[in-house]
Enzyme design. Structure first.
Site, short mmCIF file in Angstrom:
data_model
loop_
_atom_site.label_atom_id
_atom_site.label_comp_id
_atom_site.label_asym_id
_atom_site.label_seq_id
_atom_site.Cartn_x
_atom_site.Cartn_y
_atom_site.Cartn_z
N GLN A 185 -0.68 2.44 9.00
CA GLN A 185 -1.62 3.35 8.66
C GLN A 185 -2.92 3.57 9.67
O GLN A 185 -3.21 2.53 10.31
CB GLN A 185 -2.18 3.14 7.32
CG GLN A 185 -2.41 1.46 7.22
CD GLN A 185 -2.30 1.08 6.07
OE1 GLN A 185 -2.02 1.57 4.79
NE2 GLN A 185 -2.11 -0.44 5.79
N HIS A 239 -12.04 -4.49 -8.85
CA HIS A 239 -11.69 -6.15 -8.69
C HIS A 239 -11.82 -7.11 -9.94
O HIS A 239 -11.06 -7.80 -10.24
CB HIS A 239 -12.33 -6.58 -7.29
CG HIS A 239 -12.01 -5.85 -6.20
ND1 HIS A 239 -12.52 -5.44 -5.05
CD2 HIS A 239 -10.77 -5.31 -5.74
CE1 HIS A 239 -11.95 -4.90 -4.19
NE2 HIS A 239 -10.66 -4.71 -4.70
N GLU A 272 0.15 -9.15 2.19
CA GLU A 272 -0.27 -7.91 2.72
C GLU A 272 0.58 -7.48 3.82
O GLU A 272 0.62 -8.30 4.49
CB GLU A 272 -1.85 -8.25 2.82
CG GLU A 272 -2.34 -7.21 3.81
CD GLU A 272 -2.29 -5.67 3.40
OE1 GLU A 272 -2.84 -5.49 2.32
OE2 GLU A 272 -1.95 -4.93 3.98
N GLY A 322 5.41 -6.78 0.31
CA GLY A 322 5.59 -7.36 -0.85
C GLY A 322 6.77 -7.41 -1.69
O GLY A 322 7.20 -8.30 -2.46
N ASP A 364 -1.95 -4.97 -6.13
CA ASP A 364 -3.13 -4.23 -5.58
C ASP A 364 -2.82 -3.17 -4.59
O ASP A 364 -2.97 -3.51 -3.35
CB ASP A 364 -4.35 -5.18 -5.04
CG ASP A 364 -5.58 -4.53 -4.84
OD1 ASP A 364 -6.25 -4.90 -3.92
OD2 ASP A 364 -5.51 -3.23 -5.03
N1 SAM Z 1 -7.81 -1.06 -4.24
C1 SAM Z 1 -7.21 -0.06 -3.56
C2 SAM Z 1 -6.53 1.16 -4.15
O1 SAM Z 1 -6.67 1.05 -5.70
O2 SAM Z 1 -6.17 1.93 -3.66
C3 SAM Z 1 -6.15 -0.81 -2.88
C4 SAM Z 1 -6.45 -1.91 -1.93
S1 SAM Z 1 -5.70 -2.59 -0.96
C5 SAM Z 1 -6.33 -2.03 0.57
C6 SAM Z 1 -4.01 -1.83 -0.63
C7 SAM Z 1 -3.35 -2.73 0.59
O3 SAM Z 1 -1.85 -2.56 0.08
C8 SAM Z 1 -3.36 -2.07 1.74
O4 SAM Z 1 -4.26 -2.94 2.31
C9 SAM Z 1 -1.99 -2.08 2.31
O5 SAM Z 1 -1.71 -2.36 3.47
C10 SAM Z 1 -1.02 -2.97 1.35
N2 SAM Z 1 0.26 -2.37 1.10
C11 SAM Z 1 0.80 -1.08 1.23
N3 SAM Z 1 2.08 -1.26 0.93
C12 SAM Z 1 2.06 -2.75 0.98
C13 SAM Z 1 3.64 -3.33 0.70
N4 SAM Z 1 4.78 -2.73 0.83
N5 SAM Z 1 3.67 -4.82 0.76
C14 SAM Z 1 2.40 -5.45 0.98
N6 SAM Z 1 1.18 -4.79 1.10
C15 SAM Z 1 1.01 -3.47 1.05
#
Ligand code: SAM
Length: 301
Positions: A31, A62, A106, A139, A156
């Site tokens: 991304q 959070h 992550e 994840g 998250d």
């Molecule tokens: N609080 C935010 C929201 O509500 O939109 C989300 C926070 S956090 C930045 C979301 C994270 O999920 C990102 O850092 C992204 O890289 C991660 N992410 C996306 N797909 C994922 C996956 N399949 N496994 C683990 N992390 C993932």
């Protein structure tokens, strides 16, 4: 000349934030990653043009996605965080001394790196905490393969795009249940009902196939625009049915005074749904217990 960051997550609508300074701009395997100094909300993380969190209002989201399920459960020791690259969820979970270990998975190492460098007001020293087990990976793959077991799973996730799409699937939820201890709770960010109602309906429909109890609670996060933010939950225990005296006692024992959003009153209030949100929840889970038992109220009059 003022420059603006425009989020166009929803068609026909956009939100704009004044950019005081671009602190980071990069593209990972997954991304586009940007960090801005904004005019009103301090530092902001945006992924593929969508606001993820800001220093100005991250505490709402959070605190609500961590302290509510932890106090509802009462004995959380092991936690899994899926996503959460900015470290805000991790930082809140680690405030609980009862938590012995947090595994955070992550997918994008770039998000973790920029969080440590540019967002210390959000992640604090959470990544360096001896209880933190940080995995850079998918994840969905983690919950399919790990031998670890958890009292709380916090998803998250961003919106259902790109690598996050899989985090909204039944296979993912089935595997989450696989790694959850008896009585464990799953919570997940589930979008803004005003604009993303079907995402909430779809999640609860899937939860109802896997867990005995599920539902949603709400919080208002200013930069997740267009009203309430929904946080969905699923468990074999009904987390809305905890004696309020227990929640107050656990809140005091956890030493959480000084938070900025979560408190026991908000804990209970967050489950009260406006009708337009309640109607998004598939029956029979949508049936709401009357707030006050009508017979008892009549007798009192
Ligand atoms: N609080 C935010 C929201 O509500 O939109 C989300 C926070 S956090 C930045 C979301 C994270 O999920 C990102 O850092 C992204 O890289 C991660 N992410 C996306 N797909 C994922 C996956 N399949 N496994 C683990 N992390 C993932």
């Amino acid at each position: 000349m003022t420059t603006w960051f425009n989020e166009t997550l929803y068609s026909g609508f956009r939100q704009s934030h004044e950019i005081k300074k671009v602190l980071f701009e990069g593209k990972s395997k997954y991304q586009k990653v940007r960090v801005f100094e904004t005019g009103r909300f301090g530092r902001m993380l945006a992924l593929d043009g969508v606001v993820q969190c800001t220093e100005g209002d991250e505490f709402v989201y959070h605190e609500m996605l961590t302290h509510l399920p932890i106090l509802a459960h009462g004995k959380v020791q092991s936690v899994l965080i899926v996503g959460g690259g900015d470290g805000g969820i991790l930082e809140e979970v680690l405030k609980h001394k009862s938590v012995k270990r947090v595994t955070m998975v992550e997918i994008d190492g770039m998000v973790i790196d920029i969080a440590k460098k540019y967002l210390p007001k959000i992640c604090g020293k959470a990544f360096a905490d001896r209880r933190t087990n940080l995995i850079v990976g998918d994840g969905a793959a983690w919950v399919a393969e790990t031998e670890e077991r958890y009292d709380l799973v916090i998803v998250d996730r961003p919106d259902p795009v790109g690598p996050a799409t899989v985090l909204f699937s039944k296979t993912f939820y089935d595997n989450c249940r696989r790694v959850m201890q008896p009585g464990a709770i799953l919570v997940a960010q589930n979008g803004v009902p005003h604009m993303q109602g079907p995402e909430l309906t779809d999640a609860i429909k899937l939860f109802q196939k896997i867990w005995a109890h599920s539902g949603t609670y709400l919080a208002v996060v200013p930069t997740y625009v267009c009203g309430f933010m929904s946080m969905t939950w699923a468990s074999d225990a009904d987390i809305t049915d905890v004696d309020p005296r227990q929640i107050f006692a656990r809140y005091d024992r956890a030493g959480l005074k000084g938070l900025r959003y979560y408190n026991p009153e908000i804990h209970f209030g967050a489950f009260a749904l406006p009708d337009f949100v309640a109607r998004l929840l598939p029956a029979p889970k949508a049936a709401r217990k009357p707030a006050v038992k009508k017979k008892a109220a009549a007798k009192k009059r």
